[in-house]
Design a protein around this motif. Structure first.
Motif, PDB file in Angstrom:
ATOM      1  N   LYS A 104       0.805  -1.228   0.000  1.00  0.00           N
ATOM      2  CA  LYS A 104       0.000   0.000   0.000  1.00  0.00           C
ATOM      3  C   LYS A 104       0.835   1.273   0.000  1.00  0.00           C
ATOM      4  CE  LYS A 104      -4.637  -1.002   1.417  1.00  0.00           C
ATOM      5  NZ  LYS A 104      -5.487  -1.318   2.529  1.00  0.00           N
ATOM      6  N   GLU A 105       1.975   1.238   0.713  1.00  0.00           N
ATOM      7  CA  GLU A 105       2.791   2.454   0.813  1.00  0.00           C
ATOM      8  C   GLU A 105       3.312   2.905  -0.556  1.00  0.00           C
ATOM      9  OE1 GLU A 105       6.934   1.876   2.233  1.00  0.00           O
ATOM     10  OE2 GLU A 105       6.318  -0.178   2.728  1.00  0.00           O
ATOM     11  N   LEU A 122      -6.731   3.360  -8.823  1.00  0.00           N
ATOM     12  CA  LEU A 122      -5.555   4.233  -8.757  1.00  0.00           C
ATOM     13  C   LEU A 122      -5.419   5.100 -10.020  1.00  0.00           C
ATOM     14  CD1 LEU A 122      -2.951   1.681  -7.273  1.00  0.00           C
ATOM     15  CD2 LEU A 122      -4.254   3.415  -6.031  1.00  0.00           C
ATOM     16  N   LYS A 165       2.923   3.860 -11.583  1.00  0.00           N
ATOM     17  CA  LYS A 165       2.619   4.430 -12.908  1.00  0.00           C
ATOM     18  C   LYS A 165       1.792   3.462 -13.747  1.00  0.00           C
ATOM     19  CE  LYS A 165       5.098   8.280 -12.847  1.00  0.00           C
ATOM     20  NZ  LYS A 165       4.347   9.068 -11.877  1.00  0.00           N
ATOM     21  N   PHE A 211       1.539   2.693  -3.416  1.00  0.00           N
ATOM     22  CA  PHE A 211       0.439   3.038  -4.330  1.00  0.00           C
ATOM     23  C   PHE A 211       0.588   4.433  -4.960  1.00  0.00           C
ATOM     24  CE2 PHE A 211      -3.200  -0.059  -2.904  1.00  0.00           C
ATOM     25  CZ  PHE A 211      -2.396  -1.124  -3.274  1.00  0.00           C
ATOM     26  N   PRO A 212       0.949   5.483  -4.161  1.00  0.00           N
ATOM     27  CA  PRO A 212       1.044   6.814  -4.796  1.00  0.00           C
ATOM     28  C   PRO A 212       2.148   6.896  -5.853  1.00  0.00           C
ATOM     29  CG  PRO A 212       1.047   6.963  -2.380  1.00  0.00           C
ATOM     30  CD  PRO A 212       1.200   5.516  -2.721  1.00  0.00           C
ATOM     31  N   LEU A 213       3.091   5.953  -5.816  1.00  0.00           N
ATOM     32  CA  LEU A 213       4.228   6.015  -6.757  1.00  0.00           C
ATOM     33  C   LEU A 213       4.005   5.187  -8.012  1.00  0.00           C
ATOM     34  CD1 LEU A 213       6.988   5.519  -4.036  1.00  0.00           C
ATOM     35  CD2 LEU A 213       6.358   7.662  -5.127  1.00  0.00           C
TER      36      LEU A 213
END
Ligand code: KG4
Ligand code: ZN
Length: 335
Positions: free
Chosen positions: A63-64, A98, A70, A66-68
């Motif tokens: 999960k950590e 996402l 592509k 996810f923001p990265l």
């Protein structure tokens, strides 16, 4: 980064690969060997149910990242339809939630790219793929140009190990077990026929060899049962013959008129862990001055790291697929 998912058979695996460096940031695999060993082989519906439990558990740990992310990549062919669907469903959900593109990966291309995890590609390369589902020689000129040179007309190399192990009541998966028993056996005790020895065709076959083993097992059982030593001798004789079959065909290929001996030769797939096969191919490559390239043992069997490595190449080419288009294919004829 790209998150990749593999669920084509009995391994649930997720990896995260950095696009620019090809570095493996995260990789986890949960195998189901224990559950299937009770049945002497993979039970597709059980495998699918176990993926439903395992994949979300692994995803939780990612999960950590996810923001990265592509893109999300997933094996969609070939494999067991019911298990492939589990990975594909998860990938679709991630793509939507996402808002990142989806990449469909050919599992066999994944095995080839197990050679290049955290590395650059090496081309051209002739690849022997030996797994539970496949036995193929592939001429890999580039990422876009991969052609099957030879394939099996019936069972695969790894599958035949699984079946021999089952006949001898030794457990699943058969490859590592048969290899272990073979160490204590006499490889010349049973005279087994080398498949297609007289045929000029470059192709493989394992069903006849498997049946020859079956006949020996049945005869020994009628004669009063199989001793531990006899099991070891059967494993050793079978392993020798199954590898000799591959060696004969590779040599035939190399000796074909006008055939250009490859500079690089590789073995991939779960069964490429077989030491006897590796040793024989090492000698052959030495005699032809060909580089033998192997993937790390931990990446021989199914895993998401190899899927992530292919995904980097697909991402750079913007080979995306929509969630409506992505399909699950049990079989593929070409790359
Ligand atoms: O690539 P993989 O993990 O799954 C498929 O895509 O099929 O390969 C699994 C196969 C099984 O049939 C297993 O018995 C075989 O690889 N295998 C081996 C060895 N280790 C695994 N076969 C022969 N010798 C081994 N040491
Ligand atoms: Zn595989």
């Amino acid at each position: 980064m790209i998150l990749s998912i593999e669920s084509s058979c009995d391994d649930s695996s997720i990896a995260i690969t950095q696009i620019s460096t090809k570095k493996l940031i995260y990789h986890k695999k949960i195998s189901q060997e224990l559950e299937h060993s009770l049945y002497g082989g993979v039970v597709p519906e059980l495998a699918a149910r176990l993926h439903v439990e395992a994949l979300p558990k692994i995803l939780e740990e990612c999960k950590e990242f996810f923001p990265l992310l592509k893109a999300v990549a997933v094996t969609n062919a070939p494999g067991l339809s019911v298990t492939l669907s589990e990975g594909v469903t998860m990938a679709k959900a991630l793509s939507i939630s996402l808002n990142i593109p989806l990449i469909a990966i050919n599992h066999l291309k994944g095995h080839i790219y197990s050679l290049f995890i955290e590395k650059e590609e090496i081309f051209p390369i002739l690849v022997l793929l030996v797994s539970g589902g496949h036995t193929q020689i592939i001429n890999v000129q580039s990422f876009e140009d991969m052609k099957i040179v030879a394939t099996t007309i019936d069972d695969s190399f790894g599958e035949s190990f699984d079946k021999v192990s089952k006949m001898l009541d030794l457990g699943y998966p058969g490859g590592p077990i048969v290899q272990e028993y073979a160490l204590k056996g006499d490889e010349n005790r049973f005279n087994l026929p080398i498949p297609l020895a007289q045929s000029p065709k470059i192709e493989f076959s394992y069903s006849g060899l498997k049946n020859a083993v079956r006949l020996i097992v049945e005869k020994l059982e009628i004669d009063g049962g199989i001793s531990l030593q006899e099991k070891c001798d059967i494993c050793a004789s079978f392993q020798k013959t199954s590898v000799l079959h591959i060696m004969q065909k590779v040599k035939k290929l190399f000796k074909q008129e006008g055939y250009k001996i490859p500079k690089n030769f590789a073995i991939v797939g779960g069964a490429s862990a077989n030491i006897y096969l590796r040793q024989n191919l090492e000698e052959l490559c030495k005699s032809y001055n060909t580089n033998l390239i192997l993937s790390e043992l931990k990446y021989c069997s199914d895993n998401a790291a190899m899927i992530g490595r292919v995904a980097v190449e697909e991402y750079n080419r913007k080979n995306f697929v929509s969630i409506q288009e992505i399909d699950v294919k049990a079989r593929v004829k070409e790359f």
